[in-house]
Design a protein around this motif. Structure first.
Motif, PDB file in Angstrom:
ATOM      1  N   SER A 102       0.794  -1.219   0.000  1.00 48.29           N
ATOM      2  CA  SER A 102       0.000   0.000   0.000  1.00 48.29           C
ATOM      3  C   SER A 102       0.825   1.266   0.000  1.00 48.29           C
ATOM      4  N   SER A 103       1.886   1.265  -0.749  1.00 52.17           N
ATOM      5  CA  SER A 103       2.609   2.507  -0.861  1.00 52.17           C
ATOM      6  C   SER A 103       1.842   3.399  -1.826  1.00 52.17           C
ATOM      7  N   LEU A 104       1.429   4.530  -1.334  1.00 53.05           N
ATOM      8  CA  LEU A 104       0.585   5.400  -2.152  1.00 53.05           C
ATOM      9  C   LEU A 104       1.359   5.974  -3.334  1.00 53.05           C
ATOM     10  N   THR A 105       2.692   5.849  -3.282  1.00 52.94           N
ATOM     11  CA  THR A 105       3.489   6.369  -4.392  1.00 52.94           C
ATOM     12  C   THR A 105       3.208   5.593  -5.691  1.00 52.94           C
ATOM     13  N   TYR A 106       2.744   4.315  -5.578  1.00 55.98           N
ATOM     14  CA  TYR A 106       2.383   3.575  -6.793  1.00 55.98           C
ATOM     15  C   TYR A 106       1.337   4.331  -7.589  1.00 55.98           C
ATOM     16  N   LEU A 107       0.438   4.962  -6.840  1.00 58.71           N
ATOM     17  CA  LEU A 107      -0.687   5.627  -7.492  1.00 58.71           C
ATOM     18  C   LEU A 107      -0.224   6.827  -8.306  1.00 58.71           C
ATOM     19  N   ARG A 108       0.911   7.368  -7.962  1.00 62.19           N
ATOM     20  CA  ARG A 108       1.448   8.496  -8.722  1.00 62.19           C
ATOM     21  C   ARG A 108       2.410   8.022  -9.802  1.00 62.19           C
ATOM     22  N   ARG A 109       3.174   6.997  -9.454  1.00 58.00           N
ATOM     23  CA  ARG A 109       4.215   6.549 -10.369  1.00 58.00           C
ATOM     24  C   ARG A 109       3.631   5.777 -11.558  1.00 58.00           C
ATOM     25  N   PHE A 110       2.588   4.987 -11.303  1.00 60.54           N
ATOM     26  CA  PHE A 110       2.007   4.169 -12.360  1.00 60.54           C
ATOM     27  C   PHE A 110       0.708   4.793 -12.867  1.00 60.54           C
ATOM     28  N   PRO A 111       0.385   4.537 -14.139  1.00 65.17           N
ATOM     29  CA  PRO A 111      -0.823   5.137 -14.715  1.00 65.17           C
ATOM     30  C   PRO A 111      -2.099   4.412 -14.278  1.00 65.17           C
ATOM     31  N   VAL A 112      -2.283   4.291 -12.962  1.00 63.32           N
ATOM     32  CA  VAL A 112      -3.439   3.568 -12.417  1.00 63.32           C
ATOM     33  C   VAL A 112      -4.695   4.417 -12.539  1.00 63.32           C
ATOM     34  N   SER A 113      -5.809   3.815 -13.018  1.00 62.35           N
ATOM     35  CA  SER A 113      -7.029   4.612 -13.051  1.00 62.35           C
ATOM     36  C   SER A 113      -8.176   4.013 -12.269  1.00 62.35           C
ATOM     37  N   HIS A 114      -7.996   2.824 -11.690  1.00 58.10           N
ATOM     38  CA  HIS A 114      -8.992   2.406 -10.708  1.00 58.10           C
ATOM     39  C   HIS A 114      -8.404   1.513  -9.621  1.00 58.10           C
ATOM     40  N   LEU A 115      -9.122   1.481  -8.499  1.00 61.48           N
ATOM     41  CA  LEU A 115      -8.700   0.689  -7.341  1.00 61.48           C
ATOM     42  C   LEU A 115      -9.751  -0.362  -7.068  1.00 61.48           C
ATOM     43  N   LYS A 116      -9.304  -1.569  -6.719  1.00 58.75           N
ATOM     44  CA  LYS A 116     -10.255  -2.576  -6.285  1.00 58.75           C
ATOM     45  C   LYS A 116     -10.138  -2.738  -4.789  1.00 58.75           C
ATOM     46  N   VAL A 117     -11.243  -2.489  -4.100  1.00 59.34           N
ATOM     47  CA  VAL A 117     -11.278  -2.627  -2.649  1.00 59.34           C
ATOM     48  C   VAL A 117     -11.328  -4.116  -2.334  1.00 59.34           C
ATOM     49  N   ASP A 118     -10.347  -4.608  -1.590  1.00 64.70           N
ATOM     50  CA  ASP A 118     -10.227  -6.046  -1.400  1.00 64.70           C
ATOM     51  C   ASP A 118     -11.414  -6.650  -0.654  1.00 64.70           C
ATOM     52  N   ARG A 119     -11.734  -7.864  -1.070  1.00 63.68           N
ATOM     53  CA  ARG A 119     -12.835  -8.624  -0.480  1.00 63.68           C
ATOM     54  C   ARG A 119     -12.716  -8.764   1.035  1.00 63.68           C
ATOM     55  N   SER A 120     -11.485  -8.886   1.553  1.00 66.98           N
ATOM     56  CA  SER A 120     -11.333  -9.083   2.992  1.00 66.98           C
ATOM     57  C   SER A 120     -11.920  -7.911   3.785  1.00 66.98           C
TER      58      SER A 120
ATOM     59  N   SER B 136     -15.975  -2.403  12.581  1.00 63.28           N
ATOM     60  CA  SER B 136     -15.843  -0.975  12.279  1.00 63.28           C
ATOM     61  C   SER B 136     -14.471  -0.669  11.668  1.00 63.28           C
ATOM     62  N   GLY B 137     -13.462  -1.490  11.989  1.00 61.42           N
ATOM     63  CA  GLY B 137     -12.139  -1.302  11.390  1.00 61.42           C
ATOM     64  C   GLY B 137     -12.183  -1.525   9.885  1.00 61.42           C
ATOM     65  N   ASP B 138     -12.842  -2.609   9.473  1.00 61.98           N
ATOM     66  CA  ASP B 138     -12.962  -2.901   8.044  1.00 61.98           C
ATOM     67  C   ASP B 138     -13.764  -1.811   7.340  1.00 61.98           C
ATOM     68  N   SER B 139     -14.820  -1.387   7.991  1.00 52.08           N
ATOM     69  CA  SER B 139     -15.664  -0.348   7.416  1.00 52.08           C
ATOM     70  C   SER B 139     -14.862   0.940   7.215  1.00 52.08           C
ATOM     71  N   THR B 140     -14.011   1.253   8.195  1.00 53.03           N
ATOM     72  CA  THR B 140     -13.167   2.448   8.097  1.00 53.03           C
ATOM     73  C   THR B 140     -12.200   2.333   6.918  1.00 53.03           C
ATOM     74  N   ILE B 141     -11.637   1.148   6.739  1.00 51.41           N
ATOM     75  CA  ILE B 141     -10.698   0.955   5.628  1.00 51.41           C
ATOM     76  C   ILE B 141     -11.409   1.110   4.287  1.00 51.41           C
ATOM     77  N   VAL B 142     -12.590   0.513   4.161  1.00 48.21           N
ATOM     78  CA  VAL B 142     -13.340   0.633   2.907  1.00 48.21           C
ATOM     79  C   VAL B 142     -13.608   2.114   2.609  1.00 48.21           C
ATOM     80  N   ARG B 143     -14.081   2.835   3.637  1.00 44.01           N
ATOM     81  CA  ARG B 143     -14.354   4.262   3.448  1.00 44.01           C
ATOM     82  C   ARG B 143     -13.093   5.041   3.046  1.00 44.01           C
ATOM     83  N   ALA B 144     -11.991   4.694   3.670  1.00 41.63           N
ATOM     84  CA  ALA B 144     -10.734   5.394   3.383  1.00 41.63           C
ATOM     85  C   ALA B 144     -10.280   5.146   1.936  1.00 41.63           C
ATOM     86  N   VAL B 145     -10.419   3.894   1.479  1.00 47.36           N
ATOM     87  CA  VAL B 145     -10.005   3.574   0.108  1.00 47.36           C
ATOM     88  C   VAL B 145     -10.907   4.290  -0.892  1.00 47.36           C
ATOM     89  N   VAL B 146     -12.208   4.280  -0.617  1.00 42.23           N
ATOM     90  CA  VAL B 146     -13.175   4.945  -1.503  1.00 42.23           C
ATOM     91  C   VAL B 146     -12.890   6.447  -1.558  1.00 42.23           C
TER      92      VAL B 146
END
Ligand code: C2E
Ligand code: CA
Ligand code: CA
Ligand code: CA
Length: 279
Positions: free
Chosen positions: A186-204, A213-223
């Protein structure tokens, strides 16, 4: 104590031996399946959370064993990667996926997309862009209808040559997606370095979001991260209408999971689109 140590060692060796035997058995089965053309691609719909309409599919490789039973990718993909068989398998999956979805677009007149998983070994090859463009050219699928899904760990291994290939594909319209987001480094630098245009929020995280609530927080943060960066997001492994409702409330996004449909063989796609994939 000495005896016990010796026994433990023996048990450990036996375990290692079993793992080796299992690895060799899977590799042989995979090689045979490849030779005998017993691999298949299944497709799982990706829906727009606003109205549940199908926008595209993820391609997932399957193996048909000698008795005709379908084996899912999680059972053999690690061996495919370790043995290098993922390279020929991946090229075949790419061709087959582009061919199937090009035909479906033609038949339905709908701008459907297909997401194909790319292993680190495929991504790091010098002929990556050529392989992808060849599959597109062969099947007539437009570049923007294809997404390549890479995991964070695949990007971790990526060097400048890989980056160049991905940039080239992206400039031609191919979409790059980051798979299993949040589970890896989860290095956020990938998102800048690579031409990524979408994220898949993991099933876990998705599967725990309505109870933990921890999982819910992570989903919200990724979104939130995705929308702040102007990226699209897809929640994977959506199994309940409660999960769908919470996700839909987070803003415009997409979802994939058993709630909508399991992965299905190509011949079931027209029927699935006619039905809509509402439960
Ligand atoms: P992935 O890319 O994260 O794919 C999603 C996996 O979750 C698939 O398992 C899919 O069948 C499963 N899934 C989808 N919706 C649900 C749900 O609602 N609940 C649950 N419990 N599971 C769901 P599958 O097909 O066994 O694939 C496992 C992994 O193998 C994939 O994970 C991907 O990393 C890899 N893989 C699959 N096909 C390919 C391929 O063609 N090439 C490469 N390189 N990797 C592949
Ligand atoms: Ca994937
Ligand atoms: Ca995934
Ligand atoms: Ca996953």
């Amino acid at each position: 104590a000495k005896r016990l140590g010796k026994d433990r060692h023996a048990v450990y060796d036996e375990h290692l031996h079993e793992q080796t035997v299992e690895y060799q058995r899977t590799e042989a089965a995979l090689r045979n399946a490849l030779d005998e053309q017993r691999l298949a691609v299944y497709f799982q719909p990706i829906v727009d959370l606003a109205d549940d309409h199908v926008v595209g599919f993820e391609a997932l490789v399957r193996l048909r064993d000698e008795t005709g039973r379908i084996v899912t990718a999680d059972r053999f993909i690690a061996v495919a990667e370790q043995s290098g068989l993922i390279v020929p398998i991946g090229t075949w999956v790419l061709q087959e996926s582009c061919r199937t979805i090009a035909a479906l677009r033609h038949r339905t007149g709908r701008p459907l997309t297909v997401a194909v998983n790319l292993a680190a070994q495929q991504a790091s090859r010098a002929d990556l862009a050529d392989t992808v463009l060849h599959a597109l050219g062969d099947t007539g699928l437009p570049t923007e209808a294809l997404t390549l899904e890479l995991t964070e760990s695949a990007l971790l291994e990526a060097d400048d040559a890989t980056l160049e290939q991905l940039v080239r594909l992206s400039e031609l319209g191919v979409v790059i997606g980051l798979d299993d987001f949040g589970t890896g480094y989860s290095s956020l630098t990938y998102l800048r370095r690579f031409p990524v245009s979408h994220l898949k929020v993991d099933r876990s995280f998705v599967s725990g979001m309505t109870s933990d609530s921890g999982d819910s927080t992570i989903v919200r943060a990724v979104v939130r991260l995705a929308s702040d960066l102007g990226l699209e997001w897809i929640a994977e492994g959506v199994e309940t209408s409660e999960q769908r409702r919470e996700l839909a409330a987070m803003g415009p996004g997409y979802a994939q999971g058993y709630l909508f449909s399991r992965p299905v063989p190509a011949d079931q796609l027209p029927g699935l689109l006619d039905r809509g994939c509402e439960l």
